[in-house]
Design a protein around this motif. Structure first.
Motif, PDB file in Angstrom:
ATOM      1  N   VAL A   1      -0.603   6.060   5.088  1.00 38.38           N
ATOM      2  CA  VAL A   1      -1.384   4.917   4.613  1.00 38.38           C
ATOM      3  C   VAL A   1      -0.952   3.636   5.319  1.00 38.38           C
ATOM      4  O   VAL A   1      -1.766   2.740   5.558  1.00 38.38           O
ATOM      5  CB  VAL A   1      -1.284   4.790   3.067  1.00 38.38           C
ATOM      6  CG1 VAL A   1       0.044   4.152   2.629  1.00 38.38           C
ATOM      7  CG2 VAL A   1      -2.474   3.997   2.528  1.00 38.38           C
ATOM      8  N   GLN A   2       0.324   3.549   5.693  1.00 43.76           N
ATOM      9  CA  GLN A   2       0.763   2.376   6.462  1.00 43.76           C
ATOM     10  C   GLN A   2       0.118   2.361   7.845  1.00 43.76           C
ATOM     11  O   GLN A   2      -0.315   1.313   8.322  1.00 43.76           O
ATOM     12  CB  GLN A   2       2.295   2.376   6.576  1.00 43.76           C
ATOM     13  CG  GLN A   2       2.998   1.922   5.307  1.00 43.76           C
ATOM     14  CD  GLN A   2       4.493   1.819   5.493  1.00 43.76           C
ATOM     15  OE1 GLN A   2       5.129   2.687   6.105  1.00 43.76           O
ATOM     16  NE2 GLN A   2       5.076   0.757   4.976  1.00 43.76           N
ATOM     17  N   GLU A   3       0.049   3.538   8.482  1.00 37.75           N
ATOM     18  CA  GLU A   3      -0.601   3.613   9.791  1.00 37.75           C
ATOM     19  C   GLU A   3      -2.078   3.266   9.678  1.00 37.75           C
ATOM     20  O   GLU A   3      -2.638   2.566  10.529  1.00 37.75           O
ATOM     21  CB  GLU A   3      -0.426   5.015  10.377  1.00 37.75           C
ATOM     22  CG  GLU A   3      -0.962   5.154  11.793  1.00 37.75           C
ATOM     23  CD  GLU A   3      -0.638   6.495  12.420  1.00 37.75           C
ATOM     24  OE1 GLU A   3      -1.374   6.909  13.343  1.00 37.75           O
ATOM     25  OE2 GLU A   3       0.338   7.131  11.984  1.00 37.75           O
ATOM     26  N   LEU A   4      -2.722   3.746   8.605  1.00 36.17           N
ATOM     27  CA  LEU A   4      -4.125   3.427   8.378  1.00 36.17           C
ATOM     28  C   LEU A   4      -4.337   1.931   8.230  1.00 36.17           C
ATOM     29  O   LEU A   4      -5.242   1.350   8.849  1.00 36.17           O
ATOM     30  CB  LEU A   4      -4.621   4.157   7.126  1.00 36.17           C
ATOM     31  CG  LEU A   4      -6.031   3.786   6.637  1.00 36.17           C
ATOM     32  CD1 LEU A   4      -7.076   4.153   7.683  1.00 36.17           C
ATOM     33  CD2 LEU A   4      -6.326   4.469   5.306  1.00 36.17           C
ATOM     34  N   TYR A   5      -3.480   1.293   7.444  1.00 36.16           N
ATOM     35  CA  TYR A   5      -3.659  -0.138   7.212  1.00 36.16           C
ATOM     36  C   TYR A   5      -3.251  -0.980   8.412  1.00 36.16           C
ATOM     37  O   TYR A   5      -3.757  -2.084   8.606  1.00 36.16           O
ATOM     38  CB  TYR A   5      -2.917  -0.573   5.937  1.00 36.16           C
ATOM     39  CG  TYR A   5      -3.819  -0.489   4.732  1.00 36.16           C
ATOM     40  CD1 TYR A   5      -4.513  -1.596   4.269  1.00 36.16           C
ATOM     41  CD2 TYR A   5      -4.034   0.731   4.099  1.00 36.16           C
ATOM     42  CE1 TYR A   5      -5.376  -1.509   3.193  1.00 36.16           C
ATOM     43  CE2 TYR A   5      -4.898   0.843   3.024  1.00 36.16           C
ATOM     44  CZ  TYR A   5      -5.569  -0.286   2.575  1.00 36.16           C
ATOM     45  OH  TYR A   5      -6.433  -0.195   1.528  1.00 36.16           O
ATOM     46  N   GLU A   6      -2.345  -0.472   9.223  1.00 39.44           N
ATOM     47  CA  GLU A   6      -2.048  -1.167  10.484  1.00 39.44           C
ATOM     48  C   GLU A   6      -3.305  -1.242  11.339  1.00 39.44           C
ATOM     49  O   GLU A   6      -3.591  -2.272  11.961  1.00 39.44           O
ATOM     50  CB  GLU A   6      -0.933  -0.445  11.238  1.00 39.44           C
ATOM     51  CG  GLU A   6       0.462  -0.718  10.693  1.00 39.44           C
ATOM     52  CD  GLU A   6       1.532   0.004  11.492  1.00 39.44           C
ATOM     53  OE1 GLU A   6       1.184   0.905  12.292  1.00 39.44           O
ATOM     54  OE2 GLU A   6       2.719  -0.318  11.318  1.00 39.44           O
TER      55      GLU A   6
ATOM     56  N   VAL B   1       0.830  -1.206   0.000  1.00 40.80           N
ATOM     57  CA  VAL B   1       0.000   0.000   0.000  1.00 40.80           C
ATOM     58  C   VAL B   1       0.864   1.256   0.000  1.00 40.80           C
ATOM     59  O   VAL B   1       0.493   2.273  -0.604  1.00 40.80           O
ATOM     60  CB  VAL B   1      -1.000   0.007   1.181  1.00 40.80           C
ATOM     61  CG1 VAL B   1      -1.991  -1.126   1.052  1.00 40.80           C
ATOM     62  CG2 VAL B   1      -0.285  -0.044   2.533  1.00 40.80           C
ATOM     63  N   ALA B   2       2.030   1.186   0.651  1.00 38.34           N
ATOM     64  CA  ALA B   2       2.924   2.338   0.663  1.00 38.34           C
ATOM     65  C   ALA B   2       3.462   2.635  -0.731  1.00 38.34           C
ATOM     66  O   ALA B   2       3.705   3.799  -1.082  1.00 38.34           O
ATOM     67  CB  ALA B   2       4.070   2.106   1.641  1.00 38.34           C
ATOM     68  N   SER B   3       3.628   1.584  -1.529  1.00 35.54           N
ATOM     69  CA  SER B   3       4.163   1.775  -2.894  1.00 35.54           C
ATOM     70  C   SER B   3       3.153   2.413  -3.833  1.00 35.54           C
ATOM     71  O   SER B   3       3.514   2.866  -4.918  1.00 35.54           O
ATOM     72  CB  SER B   3       4.613   0.423  -3.454  1.00 35.54           C
ATOM     73  OG  SER B   3       3.479  -0.405  -3.741  1.00 35.54           O
ATOM     74  N   LYS B   4       1.888   2.482  -3.417  1.00 38.22           N
ATOM     75  CA  LYS B   4       0.825   2.976  -4.293  1.00 38.22           C
ATOM     76  C   LYS B   4       0.470   4.439  -4.051  1.00 38.22           C
ATOM     77  O   LYS B   4      -0.452   4.965  -4.675  1.00 38.22           O
ATOM     78  CB  LYS B   4      -0.424   2.106  -4.130  1.00 38.22           C
ATOM     79  CG  LYS B   4      -0.207   0.668  -4.597  1.00 38.22           C
ATOM     80  CD  LYS B   4      -1.424  -0.202  -4.334  1.00 38.22           C
ATOM     81  CE  LYS B   4      -1.174  -1.626  -4.833  1.00 38.22           C
ATOM     82  NZ  LYS B   4      -2.306  -2.535  -4.536  1.00 38.22           N
ATOM     83  N   VAL B   5       1.178   5.084  -3.110  1.00 39.39           N
ATOM     84  CA  VAL B   5       0.938   6.505  -2.868  1.00 39.39           C
ATOM     85  C   VAL B   5       2.240   7.276  -3.048  1.00 39.39           C
ATOM     86  O   VAL B   5       3.332   6.686  -3.049  1.00 39.39           O
ATOM     87  CB  VAL B   5       0.367   6.752  -1.444  1.00 39.39           C
ATOM     88  CG1 VAL B   5      -0.985   6.111  -1.289  1.00 39.39           C
ATOM     89  CG2 VAL B   5       1.328   6.240  -0.379  1.00 39.39           C
ATOM     90  N   SER B   6       2.110   8.580  -3.201  1.00 38.04           N
ATOM     91  CA  SER B   6       3.295   9.405  -3.430  1.00 38.04           C
ATOM     92  C   SER B   6       3.623  10.220  -2.185  1.00 38.04           C
ATOM     93  O   SER B   6       2.734  10.607  -1.423  1.00 38.04           O
ATOM     94  CB  SER B   6       3.051  10.345  -4.616  1.00 38.04           C
ATOM     95  OG  SER B   6       1.923  11.174  -4.363  1.00 38.04           O
ATOM     96  N   GLY B   7       4.902  10.489  -1.988  1.00 31.27           N
ATOM     97  CA  GLY B   7       5.340  11.329  -0.874  1.00 31.27           C
ATOM     98  C   GLY B   7       5.500  10.546   0.414  1.00 31.27           C
ATOM     99  O   GLY B   7       4.697   9.665   0.725  1.00 31.27           O
TER     100      GLY B   7
END
Length: 376
Positions: free
Chosen positions: A69-74, A56-62
């Motif tokens: 997004v990593q915190e969200l998915y955690e 998921v981190a690879s699919k967003v920029s910055g």
């Protein structure tokens, strides 16, 4: 440029979509949970979760969005796990915890050990819990007491674990983890120090004051008013009282309880000399049996965590999710592992409660070496 109200309406529209997708995701997670119940597959798949976070981190920029997004998915995966733990508990997959529920402790016929000697605060706590005429004996150290119940020489041990002014007795936490002994009760007694000496002794004649180091600290305001007195630390307050009696020197006194002074025939020269007038020590009742009282309301556990960011935060979420009130947390360094810690947690609950079972299931899956220290 859009107004604030227009921007908020856009956010509301996006949030409605997120809520819908969240519910859809949780329905799929529920199906995953049903599969795991049937197959016996573990809920927590750390390899899968790390791969998902990287994806998921690879699919967003910055960098900001990647971290966000990593915190969200955690959090999303944490909620999925908690749902699946609940499904496993409801299906009976938790299994029986190795603790037996009892209506009461056998106090009248029990043999009890306390640390210290006659007149110790530990003896006072023991009598407060088990009664004046309990069958008891004393040992020199906390370890000796733990060994006595582990070996069957005693049914219960009464040991201090926390003082309201001095804090935790850290040695007890290490011993609780080391020995296969369990907490089944607790009692709290007031700690009221006196300065006691031989009958007829006078404050003006005193030269040496004996007591346990922590007791000397707890009475430091009074003792500092007499700078000429030599303060000498001994094993405990009762030993100090016994020493004053045996050495029969009117220039010596002990910081001890009024009970110890009575036991050893000393005279109270100054009463209530604590710095803190409301001073209490909590004692735990320990046995080698895995039992808990039906009316027990507090659980103590310990566990280890990997030395990585967010590990404690993720573990503590199990208490929040299951509406369990955590009353205490302590950490102790792990021997031979620099900067790694074992955590000790007290929380409200009973081992027979479904919410507690659900939390323990999650803790067992995600922490290292979880141990239930007792329910009391």
């Amino acid at each position: 440029m859009a107004t604030l109200e227009e921007l908020r309406k856009q956010l509301d529209t996006i949030d409605d979509q997120i809520v819908h997708l969240y519910e859809e995701r949780m329905r799929v997670c529920e199906a995953v949970g049903e599969y795991k119940v049937q197959s016996g597959k573990k809920v927590y798949d750390q390899t899968r979760e790390k791969a998902k976070l990287a994806d998921v981190a690879s699919k967003v920029s910055g960098e900001f969005n990647k971290k966000g997004v990593q915190e969200l998915y955690e959090q999303l995966m944490s909620m999925s796990r908690k749902l699946q733990y609940r499904q496993l508990v409801q299906a009976g997959a938790l299994g029986r915890l190795p603790f037996i529920e009892v209506d009461s402790l056998e106090k009248e016929t029990a043999r009890v050990v306390f640390q210290g000697t006659e007149g110790a605060y530990g003896q006072a706590a023991m009598k407060h819990y088990f009664g004046e005429n309990c069958n008891c004996f004393h040992v020199h150290t906390f370890r000796d007491a733990m060994e006595a119940i582990e070996d069957g020489a005693a049914d219960y041990a009464v040991l201090p674990i926390e003082n309201s002014s001095a804090g935790s007795v850290v040695e007890m936490y290490d011993l609780l983890e080391e020995f296969e002994n369990y907490i089944v009760g607790e009692t709290i007694i007031p700690i009221t120090h006196t300065l006691s000496g031989l009958p007829g002794a006078k404050l003006t004649d005193l030269k040496k004051i004996y007591s346990k180091g922590i007791a000397l600290m707890q009475a430091s305001h009074f003792l500092d008013e007499h700078a000429d007195w030599q303060k000498i630390s001994v094993v405990n307050t009762a030993v100090a009282a016994k020493k004053v009696l045996e050495e029969n020197d009117p220039t010596q006194a002990a910081v001890c309880s009024a009970y110890a002074a009575q036991v050893y025939g000393l005279e109270v020269l100054a009463d209530h000399i604590n710095n803190e007038k409301d001073n209490y020590t909590r004692f735990i009742i320990v046995t080698n049996q895995k039992i808990f009282l039906k009316k027990a309301t507090k659980i103590s556990i310990c566990f280890e965590l990997p030395h990585e960011s967010g590990s404690l935060y993720r573990i503590l979420s199990h208490f929040i999710y299951n509406d369990l009130n955590m009353s205490r947390i302590e950490s102790r360094p792990m021997e031979g592992k620099s900067w790694e810690y074992r955590f000790f947690v007290d929380f409200e609950g009973n081992l027979a409660n479904p919410a507690v079972k659900n939390a323990i299931r999650g803790l067992r899956e995600e922490a290292r070496n979880l141990k239930i220290l007792g329910n009391y």
